[in-house]
Design a protein around this motif. Structure first.
Motif, PDB file in Angstrom:
ATOM      1  N   LYS A  35       9.142  11.544 -83.226  1.00 47.78           N
ATOM      2  CA  LYS A  35       8.323  12.763 -83.125  1.00 47.78           C
ATOM      3  C   LYS A  35       6.846  12.438 -82.863  1.00 47.78           C
ATOM      4  CE  LYS A  35       7.844  16.971 -85.724  1.00 47.78           C
ATOM      5  NZ  LYS A  35       7.153  16.990 -86.994  1.00 47.78           N
ATOM      6  N   TRP A  38       5.650  12.689 -79.310  1.00 54.96           N
ATOM      7  CA  TRP A  38       5.331  14.039 -78.793  1.00 54.96           C
ATOM      8  C   TRP A  38       3.984  14.504 -79.347  1.00 54.96           C
ATOM      9  CZ3 TRP A  38       8.308  13.069 -75.290  1.00 54.96           C
ATOM     10  CH2 TRP A  38       9.693  12.948 -75.370  1.00 54.96           C
ATOM     11  N   GLU A  39       3.735  14.170 -80.610  1.00 59.70           N
ATOM     12  CA  GLU A  39       2.424  14.534 -81.173  1.00 59.70           C
ATOM     13  C   GLU A  39       1.313  13.901 -80.334  1.00 59.70           C
ATOM     14  OE1 GLU A  39       4.238  14.551 -85.733  1.00 59.70           O
ATOM     15  OE2 GLU A  39       2.752  13.055 -85.183  1.00 59.70           O
ATOM     16  N   GLU A  70      11.986  16.051 -71.515  1.00 59.34           N
ATOM     17  CA  GLU A  70      11.307  16.391 -72.774  1.00 59.34           C
ATOM     18  C   GLU A  70       9.816  16.063 -72.699  1.00 59.34           C
ATOM     19  OE1 GLU A  70      12.993  15.798 -76.910  1.00 59.34           O
ATOM     20  OE2 GLU A  70      14.406  14.658 -75.706  1.00 59.34           O
ATOM     21  N   ALA A  73       8.065  18.703 -70.841  1.00 62.21           N
ATOM     22  CA  ALA A  73       7.972  19.928 -71.638  1.00 62.21           C
ATOM     23  C   ALA A  73       6.867  19.814 -72.693  1.00 62.21           C
ATOM     24  CB  ALA A  73       9.308  20.227 -72.295  1.00 62.21           C
ATOM     25  N   TYR A  74       6.635  18.603 -73.173  1.00 60.29           N
ATOM     26  CA  TYR A  74       5.575  18.408 -74.178  1.00 60.29           C
ATOM     27  C   TYR A  74       4.227  18.104 -73.534  1.00 60.29           C
ATOM     28  CZ  TYR A  74       8.700  18.606 -78.193  1.00 60.29           C
ATOM     29  OH  TYR A  74       9.572  19.030 -79.161  1.00 60.29           O
ATOM     30  N   MET A 183       1.909  18.905 -83.445  1.00 57.09           N
ATOM     31  CA  MET A 183       2.886  18.911 -82.344  1.00 57.09           C
ATOM     32  C   MET A 183       2.394  19.838 -81.232  1.00 57.09           C
ATOM     33  SD  MET A 183       5.740  17.206 -82.269  1.00 57.09           S
ATOM     34  CE  MET A 183       7.179  18.016 -81.605  1.00 57.09           C
ATOM     35  N   ASP A 185       2.976  22.407 -77.905  1.00 54.02           N
ATOM     36  CA  ASP A 185       4.027  23.389 -77.605  1.00 54.02           C
ATOM     37  C   ASP A 185       5.052  22.761 -76.673  1.00 54.02           C
ATOM     38  OD1 ASP A 185       2.797  25.307 -79.086  1.00 54.02           O
ATOM     39  OD2 ASP A 185       1.642  26.099 -77.391  1.00 54.02           O
ATOM     40  N   PHE A 186       6.302  23.182 -76.830  1.00 49.31           N
ATOM     41  CA  PHE A 186       7.381  22.732 -75.937  1.00 49.31           C
ATOM     42  C   PHE A 186       7.526  23.806 -74.871  1.00 49.31           C
ATOM     43  CE2 PHE A 186      11.794  22.466 -74.589  1.00 49.31           C
ATOM     44  CZ  PHE A 186      12.015  21.098 -74.490  1.00 49.31           C
ATOM     45  N   GLU A 188       9.485  25.013 -71.985  1.00 54.56           N
ATOM     46  CA  GLU A 188      10.770  24.883 -71.272  1.00 54.56           C
ATOM     47  C   GLU A 188      10.557  25.004 -69.763  1.00 54.56           C
ATOM     48  OE1 GLU A 188      13.900  25.464 -73.550  1.00 54.56           O
ATOM     49  OE2 GLU A 188      14.609  24.148 -71.948  1.00 54.56           O
ATOM     50  N   ARG A 190       8.913  23.084 -67.753  1.00 58.76           N
ATOM     51  CA  ARG A 190       7.733  22.415 -67.198  1.00 58.76           C
ATOM     52  C   ARG A 190       8.180  21.098 -66.551  1.00 58.76           C
ATOM     53  NH1 ARG A 190       3.661  19.015 -68.221  1.00 58.76           N
ATOM     54  NH2 ARG A 190       1.538  19.706 -67.790  1.00 58.76           N
TER      55      ARG A 190
END
Ligand code: FAD
Length: 346
Positions: A35, A38-39, A70, A73-74, A183, A185-186, A188, A190
């Motif tokens: 994780k 992604w942060e 992923e 998206a992040y 974190m 935003d994800f 979707e 992107r």
């Protein structure tokens, strides 16, 4: 002599300006990203915006292509993908060689990694080979007006915050602990560019071989305090190991996990993986309840970003009350069992 200085400055400027782009290393195990990676894309996006450069994710592994989506998206604009069997399990040597190869080829300005066991190992190895600076365990990152990465971290046992920069070398490297950065935003759908790299060291050249992987979680009741939403922590005020049962009973009622200060861990009342603070875990729960914890700076750096902090301490001047959202001054041996009883009645 002045001309020589000018020449040196010009040479340095030219070298520094050859490096562009913010990179985030995506740490993964069996195709699942940590994780913290992604942060760091969230943090990297802000830095890339200030530097007006691309945010790139570095995905290395075997069968890890799904991670590219992923990463976009992040927030990544581009992914450098190295997908080969030799990267199946993390080993310092091939990952180090791969990253050094990509750095020489693409010259990034900033490289960020999670301050996990793996990230600490890899970042140190890479920085040593490419001869650049590395600041470990940063808690804040920003850019100054000369494109330098300002890297803030606790120093001298957490008594001061030091801001470090690496103004004569590129890339600038930093590691950041899990849960320190929020974190992103994800988003979707992107998308971005995948750059497939074919660099892969031959297996025979690698000095370590993975014979078997045994998870340290096998058969154990593993608790991840770093990812918990509710934490009840105990300190020296708990007096002994047996009293932690009171905290566990309270924690059970509210679906929390039990954490501890270093004093409680050093005394052997709780295992080290429950320690919150500078030399333990950084946590960001919705609610953190500190019982019999004074609030030493080394403890607070690990939990001060919790949404709500509740402190129970019999000393009204305990430093923990300075950062507590709610404070209860009193004896925890009366307050904690009373709270548990009341919750059971609800
Ligand atoms: P104390 O400071 O002894 O506080 C106990 C508190 O309990 C007191 O405030 C007391 O009033 C209260 N109390 C006692 N009895 C009761 C009762 N019956 N009811 C209510 N309250 C009661 N510490 C960490 O926690 N995490 C770290 O990662 C960490 N890393 C460190 C790294 C370095 C380099 C150094 C030098 C230190 C580090 N420390 C760390 C240690 C830190 O400095 C403190 O010593 C430690 O956090 C103190 O733990 P404590 O609050 O449980 O104990």
């Amino acid at each position: 002599a002045e001309e020589e200085v000018d020449e040196e400055t010009a040479r340095l400027q030219k070298m520094l300006s050859a490096y562009r782009g913010v990179w985030v290393f995506i740490e993964q195990t069996d195709g699942e990203a940590a994780k913290v990676s992604w942060e760091l894309l969230g943090t990297g996006a802000e830095l890339a915006k200030q530097l007006k450069v691309e945010l790139c994710a570095l995905v290395i592994g075997s069968g890890v292509e799904p991670l590219c989506g992923e990463a976009f998206a992040y927030g990544a604009d581009k992914v450098y993908l190295l997908d080969a069997p030799v990267y199946r399990h993390y080993r310092t040597q091939p990952y180090n060689e791969a990253i050094c190869h990509l750095i020489a080829k693409h010259k990034p300005e900033v490289i960020l990694m999670g301050a996990t066991g793996l990230g600490r190992d890899l970042a140190g190895a890479v920085a040593t080979v490419i001869k650049t600076g590395l600041t470990a365990d940063c808690t804040g990152l920003s850019i100054d007006d000369k494109r330098n990465l300002m890297q803030t971290r606790p120093a001298f046992g957490g008594n001061i915050m030091a801001t470090i920069m690496c103004d004569k070398f590129r890339p600038q490297m930093a590691t950041v602990r899990p849960h320190v950065m929020a974190m992103p935003d994800f988003v979707e759908g992107r998308t971005g560019t995948v750059v497939r790299e074919d660099f892969a060291p031959v297996e025979e050249s690698i000095l370590t071989k993975v014979l078997e992987v045994i998870s340290d979680r096998d058969g154990q009741d593993h608790v991840d305090i770093a990812g918990a939403e509710f934490i009840v922590s105990g300190g020296r005020g708990m007096v002994n190991r047996e009293n932690f049962v009171l905290l566990q009973q309270f924690a059970n009622e509210i679906g929390a996990v039990v954490g501890a200060s270093r004093s409680a861990v050093d005394a052997g009342w709780m295992p080290h993986d429950r320690q919150v603070g500078q030399t333990g875990k950084t946590v960001r729960p919705k609610v953190y309840i500190a019982c019999g914890i004074s609030g030493a700076i080394q403890h607070m750096v690990g939990m001060q970003d919790s949404d709500i902090i509740i402190a129970i301490n019999r000393d009204k001047d305990a430093p923990i009350f300075q950062i507590a959202t709610y404070g209860i001054v009193g004896d925890l041996f009366q307050i904690v069992p009373a709270l548990t009883r009341r919750l059971r009645e609800l």
